[in-house]
Design a protein around this motif. Structure first.
Motif, short mmCIF file in Angstrom:
data_model
loop_
_atom_site.label_atom_id
_atom_site.label_comp_id
_atom_site.label_asym_id
_atom_site.label_seq_id
_atom_site.Cartn_x
_atom_site.Cartn_y
_atom_site.Cartn_z
N GLY A 73 4.38 -10.87 -6.81
CA GLY A 73 4.26 -11.88 -5.77
C GLY A 73 4.38 -13.30 -6.26
O GLY A 73 4.15 -13.61 -7.43
N ASP A 80 7.52 -8.93 -4.18
CA ASP A 80 8.49 -9.98 -3.86
C ASP A 80 9.16 -9.66 -2.53
O ASP A 80 9.29 -8.50 -2.14
CB ASP A 80 9.57 -10.07 -4.94
N ASP A 140 -7.15 -14.07 -5.00
CA ASP A 140 -8.08 -13.08 -4.47
C ASP A 140 -8.99 -13.62 -3.38
O ASP A 140 -9.82 -12.90 -2.83
CB ASP A 140 -8.93 -12.49 -5.60
N SER A 186 0.18 -8.96 -7.73
CA SER A 186 0.27 -7.58 -7.25
C SER A 186 1.02 -7.45 -5.93
O SER A 186 1.43 -6.35 -5.55
CB SER A 186 -1.14 -7.00 -7.07
N ASP A 187 1.21 -8.56 -5.21
CA ASP A 187 1.97 -8.51 -3.96
C ASP A 187 3.46 -8.41 -4.26
O ASP A 187 3.95 -8.99 -5.23
CB ASP A 187 1.71 -9.77 -3.13
N ASP A 215 0.43 -16.13 -3.15
CA ASP A 215 -0.03 -14.75 -3.16
C ASP A 215 -0.30 -14.30 -4.59
O ASP A 215 -0.03 -15.01 -5.56
CB ASP A 215 1.01 -13.85 -2.50
N LYS A 244 -0.23 -7.74 7.59
CA LYS A 244 0.19 -7.91 6.21
C LYS A 244 0.79 -6.62 5.66
O LYS A 244 1.79 -6.64 4.94
CB LYS A 244 -1.00 -8.35 5.35
N SER A 245 0.19 -5.44 6.00
CA SER A 245 0.71 -4.19 5.50
C SER A 245 2.11 -3.93 6.03
O SER A 245 2.97 -3.41 5.31
CB SER A 245 -0.22 -3.03 5.89
N LEU A 255 4.48 -6.06 4.06
CA LEU A 255 4.74 -5.53 2.74
C LEU A 255 5.70 -4.35 2.82
O LEU A 255 6.61 -4.20 1.99
CB LEU A 255 3.44 -5.11 2.08
N SER A 304 9.11 -5.74 3.36
CA SER A 304 9.68 -6.34 2.15
C SER A 304 10.10 -5.27 1.15
O SER A 304 11.10 -5.41 0.46
CB SER A 304 8.68 -7.31 1.52
#
Length: 485
Positions: free
Chosen positions: A24, A34, A179, A31-32, A28, A2-3, A6, A9
């Motif tokens: 996000g 786009d 969450d 805080s995630d 999601d 996932k990191s 991110l 992206s």
């Protein structure tokens, strides 16, 4: 993983869209970041009558091909048939590497590798599962087994069922809080949505639905609200995503209200809702519930999913064999893409194909793209181009699956879909299907047979016309809708 996604992206946002906001999209959290649209993204649709999953490149809005999970009729009626039947529901993993595709008729969840389109595993669950989605930590897949009274919890690594969560009978769909704390499960048979603690799989909340038939549910990326649709009454309800999970709003959205999903952009958070009986997508603000747009999209819109940056929403058109792409800034359709038969759930998966062209294991659309469209209206209605009932004849080879999206009738009344030798419905009728309308005066009606050959015959002696009549005493009654010319 996932990191790294991110980071990728963020890099893409810097290189390709410097002005993009970073917030996000569902499922999601806000805080995630786009993820700007690219050729590495894919839009998937689960197609019920061709038993396929279509794969579309959103950067070009072109169909790349289909993943064929089963055969059309009559092949799938064989006692030795091993494929999937009624491909319907869909969810994807948080690392964007795996699709979970639900087939109602074969009681299965098929796990597909997004990079190669290859089937990794098929898990069989209880009667008539409907939807499946991964928990935000990627460790479990929750499957609503609508024909029974539980959620089948599958280990996302071994693909084996690990436990069952007992819920009100007929669970329609589940989605998770961003969450990962809660799973929200609405019902298709009982007027009750429940909230389940993901950590211990215990029910911790109850929300009363205004009516029993909920097919779809979505959580807002800010973690504050949950929206769910009611297909039988044409309403959408909103409740607080945190305890005490109190109901906030009920909205009259229209007959055959199907799916809902959430888009976050610079203007706020918006709910996009497909309304099948009106052939529209309606857009509402989530802060004050004001309707801000009505978007004509095509026959019987169903699944809805936003792009990774919220600039588009993709909508499956169940009675049009197509995927509509909506620009969320203008709220207008910018592309209509031919896909397979009767698309149901739709998923947009950013960065689904990190490397290569992603064309492995895809097949041409073939017979899955063959469909005939008809429309029905009241006998004396003006021909204004908008008919209340749309009909699709999905080609299965020698026969077709007929699906009618019926609206404009009296609520909770029995009717008959029939064939008539005369365009006005007079004379003898041959019944195809009996049905009862829901509280919104609508229904989805199915029949199977060589219907296209009959209603499109060039021989006047053989030509038949589709009609809807009231259900009389053991036979059709008054004709209430006839085939549009």
């Amino acid at each position: 993983m996932k990191s790294s996604l991110l980071a990728l992206s963020l890099l893409a946002g810097t290189m390709l869209a410097p002005s993009a906001s970073f917030a996000g999209q569902a499922p999601d959290a806000t805080s995630d970041p786009d993820i700007p649209i690219s050729s590495k993204d894919r839009v998937y649709a689960a197609e019920q009558f061709s038993n396929t999953v279509s794969v579309t490149n959103p950067s070009t809005n072109k169909l790349l091909g289909v993943i064929r999970l089963g055969d059309p009729q009559p092949g799938n009626l064989s006692p030795l048939y091993r494929g999937q039947v009624l491909v319907h529901g869909m969810g994807f993993s948080p690392d964007h590497k795996t699709l979970a595709v639900v087939s109602i008729g074969s009681n299965s969840v098929t796990f597909i590798d997004t990079a190669t389109n290859a089937v990794k595993h098929t898990t069989y669950v209880g009667r008539s599962p409907h939807e499946a989605f991964f928990t935000p930590d990627g460790n479990e897949v929750w499957v609503t087994v609508r024909g029974e009274d539980y959620i089948s919890v599958i280990d996302a690594h071994s693909y084996e069922e690990k436990l069952r969560i007992k819920v009100p009978a007929g669970p329609g769909m589940q989605i998770f809080s961003p969450d990962g704390k809660y799973g929200y499960v609405c019902s298709s048979f009982n007027p009750e949505t429940v909230v389940v603690s993901v950590a211990d799989h215990q029910i911790v909340g109850h929300i009363k639905q205004e009516s029993p038939f909920c097919p779809n549910i979505a959580a807002t990326p800010d973690g504050k609200q949950v929206w769910f649709t009611l297909k039988d009454t044409g309403k959408t309800q909103v409740f607080n995503a945190e305890a005490p999970f109190d109901l906030i709003k009920t909205i009259d959205t229209g007959p055959i209200t199907n799916h809902v999903n959430i888009v976050h952009n610079a203007n706020g958070d918006f709910a996009y809702i497909s309304v099948g009986g009106l052939n529209q997508v309606k857009v509402y603000r989530t802060d004050n519930f004001q309707q801000v747009a009505t978007i004509p999209v095509g026959n019987l819109p169903h699944g809805v999913w936003p792009s990774g940056d919220g600039t588009r929403v993709y909508v499956g058109l169940e009675n049009a064999d197509a995927l509509a792409a909506i620009d969320t800034q203008t709220n207008k359709v910018i592309a209509t893409i031919p896909i397979g038969q009767a698309p149901q759930a739709v998923n947009y998966v950013p960065n689904a194909v990190p490397e290569g062209d992603g064309m492995q294991n895809l097949q041409p659309l073939g017979v899955a793209g063959d469909v005939t469209h008809l429309a029905l209206h009241a006998p004396n209605a003006k021909q204004d181009g908008v008919a209340p009932t749309s009909v699709s004849l999905f080609d299965q080879g020698l026969s077709q699956v007929l699906q009618a999206s019926v609206t404009g009738l009296e609520p909770k009344k029995p009717y008959i879909l029939a064939l008539s030798a005369r365009a006005d419905g007079s004379g003898d009728l041959q019944p195809l299907a009996s049905f009862t309308t829901n509280p919104a005066g609508s229904a989805i009606v199915n029949a199977v047979g060589p219907i296209r050959q009959i209603v499109q015959s060039s021989e006047k002696a053989e030509r038949r016309y589709l009609v809807i009549t009231a259900a009389g005493d053991k036979k059709p009654g008054e004709v209430v809708q006839i085939e549009a010319k």
